[in-house]
Design an enzyme around this catalytic site. Structure first.
Site, PDB file in Angstrom:
ATOM      1  N   CYS A 116       1.258  17.044  29.902  1.00 47.34           N
ATOM      2  CA  CYS A 116       0.864  16.328  31.114  1.00 47.34           C
ATOM      3  C   CYS A 116       2.080  16.154  32.014  1.00 47.34           C
ATOM      4  O   CYS A 116       3.198  15.925  31.538  1.00 47.34           O
ATOM      5  CB  CYS A 116       0.285  14.969  30.736  1.00 47.34           C
ATOM      6  SG  CYS A 116      -0.189  13.944  32.148  1.00 47.34           S
ATOM      7  N   HIS A 118     -11.105   6.517  -1.390  1.00 48.94           N
ATOM      8  CA  HIS A 118     -11.508   5.195  -0.925  1.00 48.94           C
ATOM      9  C   HIS A 118     -12.995   4.941  -1.088  1.00 48.94           C
ATOM     10  O   HIS A 118     -13.442   3.797  -0.982  1.00 48.94           O
ATOM     11  CB  HIS A 118     -11.125   5.013   0.548  1.00 48.94           C
ATOM     12  CG  HIS A 118      -9.645   5.007   0.771  1.00 48.94           C
ATOM     13  ND1 HIS A 118      -8.965   6.085   1.280  1.00 48.94           N
ATOM     14  CD2 HIS A 118      -8.710   4.058   0.530  1.00 48.94           C
ATOM     15  CE1 HIS A 118      -7.676   5.790   1.359  1.00 48.94           C
ATOM     16  NE2 HIS A 118      -7.497   4.574   0.908  1.00 48.94           N
ATOM     17  N   TYR A 123       0.290  15.150  41.529  1.00 48.65           N
ATOM     18  CA  TYR A 123       1.056  16.120  40.739  1.00 48.65           C
ATOM     19  C   TYR A 123       2.049  16.899  41.598  1.00 48.65           C
ATOM     20  O   TYR A 123       2.100  18.131  41.573  1.00 48.65           O
ATOM     21  CB  TYR A 123       0.113  17.066  39.992  1.00 48.65           C
ATOM     22  CG  TYR A 123      -0.755  16.350  38.989  1.00 48.65           C
ATOM     23  CD1 TYR A 123      -0.195  15.579  37.969  1.00 48.65           C
ATOM     24  CD2 TYR A 123      -2.151  16.398  39.066  1.00 48.65           C
ATOM     25  CE1 TYR A 123      -0.975  14.904  37.056  1.00 48.65           C
ATOM     26  CE2 TYR A 123      -2.949  15.721  38.155  1.00 48.65           C
ATOM     27  CZ  TYR A 123      -2.348  14.982  37.156  1.00 48.65           C
ATOM     28  OH  TYR A 123      -3.124  14.299  36.249  1.00 48.65           O
ATOM     29  N   ARG A 126      -6.243  14.090  28.218  1.00 45.41           N
ATOM     30  CA  ARG A 126      -6.030  13.694  29.609  1.00 45.41           C
ATOM     31  C   ARG A 126      -7.284  14.022  30.390  1.00 45.41           C
ATOM     32  O   ARG A 126      -7.552  15.187  30.710  1.00 45.41           O
ATOM     33  CB  ARG A 126      -4.817  14.431  30.197  1.00 45.41           C
ATOM     34  CG  ARG A 126      -4.605  14.167  31.702  1.00 45.41           C
ATOM     35  CD  ARG A 126      -4.277  12.699  31.940  1.00 45.41           C
ATOM     36  NE  ARG A 126      -3.923  12.409  33.319  1.00 45.41           N
ATOM     37  CZ  ARG A 126      -4.679  11.686  34.151  1.00 45.41           C
ATOM     38  NH1 ARG A 126      -5.864  11.232  33.757  1.00 45.41           N
ATOM     39  NH2 ARG A 126      -4.251  11.404  35.370  1.00 45.41           N
ATOM     40  N   HIS A 135       0.846  -1.192   0.000  1.00 46.83           N
ATOM     41  CA  HIS A 135       0.000   0.000   0.000  1.00 46.83           C
ATOM     42  C   HIS A 135       0.884   1.245   0.000  1.00 46.83           C
ATOM     43  O   HIS A 135       1.818   1.340   0.800  1.00 46.83           O
ATOM     44  CB  HIS A 135      -0.899  -0.008   1.237  1.00 46.83           C
ATOM     45  CG  HIS A 135      -1.985   1.022   1.205  1.00 46.83           C
ATOM     46  ND1 HIS A 135      -1.748   2.344   1.444  1.00 46.83           N
ATOM     47  CD2 HIS A 135      -3.310   0.913   0.966  1.00 46.83           C
ATOM     48  CE1 HIS A 135      -2.884   3.007   1.357  1.00 46.83           C
ATOM     49  NE2 HIS A 135      -3.852   2.155   1.065  1.00 46.83           N
TER      50      HIS A 135
END
Length: 578
Positions: A284, A163, A420, A237, A139
């Site tokens: 994050c 397609h 955190y 997140r 492909h």
């Protein structure tokens, strides 16, 4: 395969040659299928870059920018040309009817296990299950189609009109190996008691770290292709279910003001305050946690290097809204708390806070954003309103914003008080005292290699290697240099940095909120059989990344910013294989 039936000329000149395929052990045996192998590959399809043997693809695979063109021009051109040149033969060709043998039934979970050449590459389309392992090798956009491995083709094919043609679907049908179970075909959300049942759909290219709540990152190679990360690929997140919010009835509540609380509608925000746009990178706190896990197991989502993305955010300045609502300097408030509209089963909402000075600074650029990349915020990114705090850890950029509170104290939220935060490598879960460490706000300098990937193969005949990646630093500190090594850090070369538009002026000092993309093309070291590629970034305060993970390891796996390392193999025999 239908392509060969319609284009026998290709077979005659040896560009494509038909062969019978056998399914891997353990799969059912549907009607025989035909496949095309690359010119020059062996009859088994295992050499010269074929993936039938489960080997990794060679580095001759096209770059992402070319793959997009390949999907459109490559597949479409080959099919269109062949069909056009052989219209007469098509008219005379009788396509045998599909086998009436019932196909086996597979669950989505079973399909999802087939995402690599070694396990077989399966996809689904309109209820059918297809094994496209051999097709990937020939492909034109083979590496791109791998993003759909183990999932649905529809989201990818919807991007490319080529397609949506009958002959393409007929080609796909040659690879059918089963049917998706009726339960999965219905694609029903879990029962109404499931708080995640109304979560929005996500792009299947995202690498999922958890489904509930949803957390996913894009394939890392996508990150360095666009300075502005396409919204669909921006990392996601979430901590709780995505709330459904009616913008017509939405209200933003502001408390802790000298003149009492204020309530604003979305229309109030859009009509009463000037619109500002800021380009800012969000990262994050757990980005690259997977590398800390290699030192010692930590608790947290196993993020790779792509829990970071860059976007343009538009909305109103938090400073403007607070001043209009009656805020005056000199009071007792030291923090600005944010509460989201996302909540758990007990009704507890997500919350966080930032220092007041950042919120009201003329140079802080803190936004109450209602647009992302020029469009309304998507549901996963906080529709209809979120806080964007440039230069600050993603956890403080609260989504689905419902309330703002000016306070003497930080947010009492779990995510502000007991998460955190960074700790010494000697601290474990028996000794940790979350009160002893400050909540993360600004993040340290960061960089990572997006291309080539770990384990890639570079052909010696190419004579050089191109390395790409991103770099960013928190607090508005601009990345001024990225050093790249091909020999594990013994020698270094300076990469070329790329920001936004070429004619765009540099950001003001202390307000470099967006990342830099970087690239280095260098000669392959003589006699090297393996390259250990390393990168490290330097910011405008001359902060630099530490050289290893062990000294910065912590029990939550946050602040992971050591030198990023990728090992690739140099293939000396590429020319002989061809």
């Amino acid at each position: 395969m239908l392509l060969l039936r319609h284009c026998p000329g290709l077979t005659r000149v040896g560009l494509l040659k038909p062969q019978r395929l056998s399914l891997r052990p353990g799969t059912a045996s549907p009607a025989p299928v035909l496949a095309c192998t690359r010119w020059g590959s062996s009859g088994s399809g295992n050499s010269g870059g074929g993936w039938g043997s489960g080997q990794h693809p060679r580095s001759y695979a096209p770059q992402w920018s070319h793959m997009l063109a390949g999907l459109l021009a490559g597949t479409g051109a080959v099919l269109a040309y062949g069909l056009h040149q052989n219209q007469a033969e098509q008219a005379a060709t009788t396509i045998p009817p599909a086998s009436k043998t019932p196909f086996p039934i597979f669950s989505q979970e079973e399909v999802y296990k087939h995402r690599t050449p070694a396990d077989g590459i399966w996809v689904t389309y309109k209820g059918g299950v297809y094994d496209i392992t051999e097709f990937v090798a020939m492909h034109p956009g083979g590496s791109k189609i791998l993003l759909a491995a183990g999932g649905a083709l529809e989201p990818f094919w919807a991007m490319y009109a080529v397609h949506s043609q009958e002959h393409v679907l007929e080609i796909l049908s040659e690879y059918k190996v089963g049917e998706l179970s009726p339960e999965d075909q219905k694609q029903q959300s879990a029962s109404s008691s499931d708080p995640y049942s109304t979560d929005p759909p996500r792009h299947p290219a995202l690498r999922v770290n958890s489904q509930k709540p949803f957390n996913g990152e894009p394939p890392s190679e996508i990150l360095s292709e666009n300075y502005i990360t396409p919204t669909a690929f921006f990392f996601k997140r979430n901590h709780l279910p995505v709330p459904k919010v009616d913008p017509a009835t939405y209200r933003l509540e502001i408390e802790g003001l000298p003149n009492g609380p204020v309530s604003l509608s979305l229309e109030d925000l859009k009509s009463r305050f000037p619109k500002h746009t800021v380009t800012a990178t969000l990262q994050c706190a757990g980005n690259r946690r997977s590398e800390m896990n290699k030192v010692k197991q930590v608790k947290g989502l196993n993020w790779g290097i792509a829990a970071i993305s860059n976007a343009t955010w538009s909305g109103v300045l938090l400073r403007d809204v607070l001043l209009d609502a009656g805020y005056k300097s000199g009071g007792t408030a030291k923090h600005v708390q944010f509460e989201g509209l996302d909540k758990d089963v007990t009704g507890t909402t997500y919350g966080a806070s930032i220092p007041l000075g950042k919120a009201v600074s003329e140079e802080g650029d803190v936004l109450l954003a209602y647009e992302m990349n020029g469009e309304d915020l998507p549901a996963d990114h906080g529709f209809p309103l979120r806080v964007v705090v440039p230069g600050t850890v993603g956890a403080r950029n609260v989504k689905w914003l419902g309330k703002i509170i000016l306070s003497e104290e930080e947010s009492s939220s779990h995510w502000q008080q007991n998460d955190y935060k960074g700790f010494s490598p000697s601290t474990d879960w028996d000794t940790v005292d979350f009160k002893s460490a400050p909540a993360i706000q600004e993040l340290p300098v960061q960089s990572a290699i997006t291309q080539p990937a770990e384990g890639a193969v570079v052909d010696r005949s190419m004579e050089e290697v191109t390395v790409k990646g991103y770099a960013w630093s928190g607090g508005g500190r601009e990345v001024v240099r990225v050093d790249v090594s091909l020999d594990g850090g013994r020698t270094w070369q300076v990469a070329k940095l790329r920001g936004g538009e070429e004619d765009e002026p540099p950001p003001p000092p202390g307000r470099a909120w967006a990342w830099k993309l970087w690239e280095l093309t260098a000669p392959l070291p003589e006699d090297a059989q393996e390259l250990e590629i390393v990168c490290k970034a330097v910011d405008s305060s001359y902060n630099v990344q530490p050289d290893s993970m062990a000294p910065i390891w912590n029990l939550r796996g946050v602040l992971s910013n050591a030198w990023h390392r990728v090992r690739v193999t140099v293939n000396e025999d590429a020319e002989d294989e061809e």
